[in-house]
Design an enzyme around this catalytic site. Sequence first.
Site, PDB file in Angstrom:
ATOM      1  CB  CYS A 192       4.892  -4.012  -1.371  1.00  0.00           C
ATOM      2  SG  CYS A 192       5.412  -2.754  -2.533  1.00  0.00           S
ATOM      3  CG  HIS A 249       1.780  -5.680  -4.710  1.00  0.00           C
ATOM      4  ND1 HIS A 249       0.773  -5.168  -3.927  1.00  0.00           N
ATOM      5  CD2 HIS A 249       2.711  -4.709  -4.790  1.00  0.00           C
ATOM      6  CE1 HIS A 249       1.075  -3.946  -3.549  1.00  0.00           C
ATOM      7  NE2 HIS A 249       2.249  -3.635  -4.061  1.00  0.00           N
ATOM      8  CB  ILE A 301       3.174  -1.667  -7.580  1.00  0.00           C
ATOM      9  CG1 ILE A 301       2.527  -2.761  -8.439  1.00  0.00           C
ATOM     10  CG2 ILE A 301       2.487  -0.325  -7.810  1.00  0.00           C
ATOM     11  CD1 ILE A 301       1.113  -3.108  -8.035  1.00  0.00           C
ATOM     12  NE  ARG A 302       3.345   4.307  -6.475  1.00  0.00           N
ATOM     13  CZ  ARG A 302       2.290   4.086  -7.264  1.00  0.00           C
ATOM     14  NH1 ARG A 302       2.426   4.179  -8.577  1.00  0.00           N
ATOM     15  NH2 ARG A 302       1.131   3.815  -6.767  1.00  0.00           N
ATOM     16  N   GLY A 307       0.846  -1.184   0.000  1.00  0.00           N
ATOM     17  CA  GLY A 307       0.000   0.000   0.000  1.00  0.00           C
ATOM     18  C   GLY A 307       0.879   1.229   0.000  1.00  0.00           C
ATOM     19  CD  GLU A 308       2.189   6.342   0.986  1.00  0.00           C
ATOM     20  OE1 GLU A 308       3.416   6.471   0.742  1.00  0.00           O
ATOM     21  OE2 GLU A 308       1.674   6.789   2.021  1.00  0.00           O
ATOM     22  CB  SER A 309       5.322   2.783   3.895  1.00  0.00           C
ATOM     23  OG  SER A 309       6.071   3.690   3.143  1.00  0.00           O
ATOM     24  CD  GLU A 368      -1.248  -8.031  -3.062  1.00  0.00           C
ATOM     25  OE1 GLU A 368      -0.193  -8.685  -2.932  1.00  0.00           O
ATOM     26  OE2 GLU A 368      -1.267  -6.793  -3.139  1.00  0.00           O
ATOM     27  NE  ARG A 420       8.159   5.239   1.387  1.00  0.00           N
ATOM     28  CZ  ARG A 420       7.378   6.297   1.601  1.00  0.00           C
ATOM     29  NH1 ARG A 420       7.703   7.194   2.501  1.00  0.00           N
ATOM     30  NH2 ARG A 420       6.282   6.462   0.892  1.00  0.00           N
TER      31      ARG A 420
HETATM   32  N1  GLN Z   1       3.232  -1.194  -3.614  1.00  0.00           N
HETATM   33  C1  GLN Z   1       3.692  -0.737  -2.476  1.00  0.00           C
HETATM   34  O1  GLN Z   1       3.367  -1.201  -1.382  1.00  0.00           O
HETATM   35  C2  GLN Z   1       4.589   0.424  -2.630  1.00  0.00           C
HETATM   36  C3  GLN Z   1       5.125   0.988  -1.339  1.00  0.00           C
HETATM   37  C4  GLN Z   1       5.244   2.482  -1.488  1.00  0.00           C
HETATM   38  N2  GLN Z   1       6.176   2.862  -2.500  1.00  0.00           N
HETATM   39  C5  GLN Z   1       5.635   3.096  -0.151  1.00  0.00           C
HETATM   40  O2  GLN Z   1       6.695   3.575   0.014  1.00  0.00           O
HETATM   41  O3  GLN Z   1       4.840   3.081   0.742  1.00  0.00           O
END
Ligand code: GLN
Length: 187
Positions: free
Chosen positions: A78, A163, A127-128, A46-48, A165, A98
Amino acid sequence: MTVGVLALQGDFAAHARVLSDLGAEVREVRVPADLDGLDGLVMPGGESTTMTLGIEREGLGDPLRAFAATGAPIFGTCAGLIMLDREHLQIMDITARRNAFGRQVRSFEADLTFPDLDGPPVRAVFIRAPWIEDAGPSVEILAEVDGHPVAARQGSLFVIAFHPELGDDIRLHERFLADVRAHVGAP
Ligand SMILES: NC(=O)CC[C@H](N)C(=O)O
């Protein structure tokens, strides 16, 4: 056997679906009491930064560290990998970087071979994604992309930078559930 999925933000619903399809009892974790009696926990992608704020808001930091200290398996994916590192929850002896693959390379797929997984390589969706910038001596690196660690294990902690999932390869979730089964002593 009940496994939790941290459900503050991110891709928790997809993880919960895979785990229930595999026969596990799944509980979404939003507040400390949700950790009571769990046998394992998934920390989703997700987004940390948002996840960190949610953990602080709900007072989940100490309860998550206490849960990890019981030796119950934790599977961080992730952003979940980032949350477990030395600069966040300080549960795992790693430093995550990150968005490590750069802004241009926001997402990509790669075939990863895990030493302890039978069958074809895992088609991993990044993903990122972070990578593991530094790891202590008790951390075993399991897979790399361009020489950068993207999967690792330390005791009951298992982290991957992608990911699992997304897509239909359920072997890493199966492996997590096997760890949970071993932890609770189930057949
Ligand atoms: N797909 C992800 O969980 C990316 C992590 C995201 N780039 C972060 O720093 O939170």
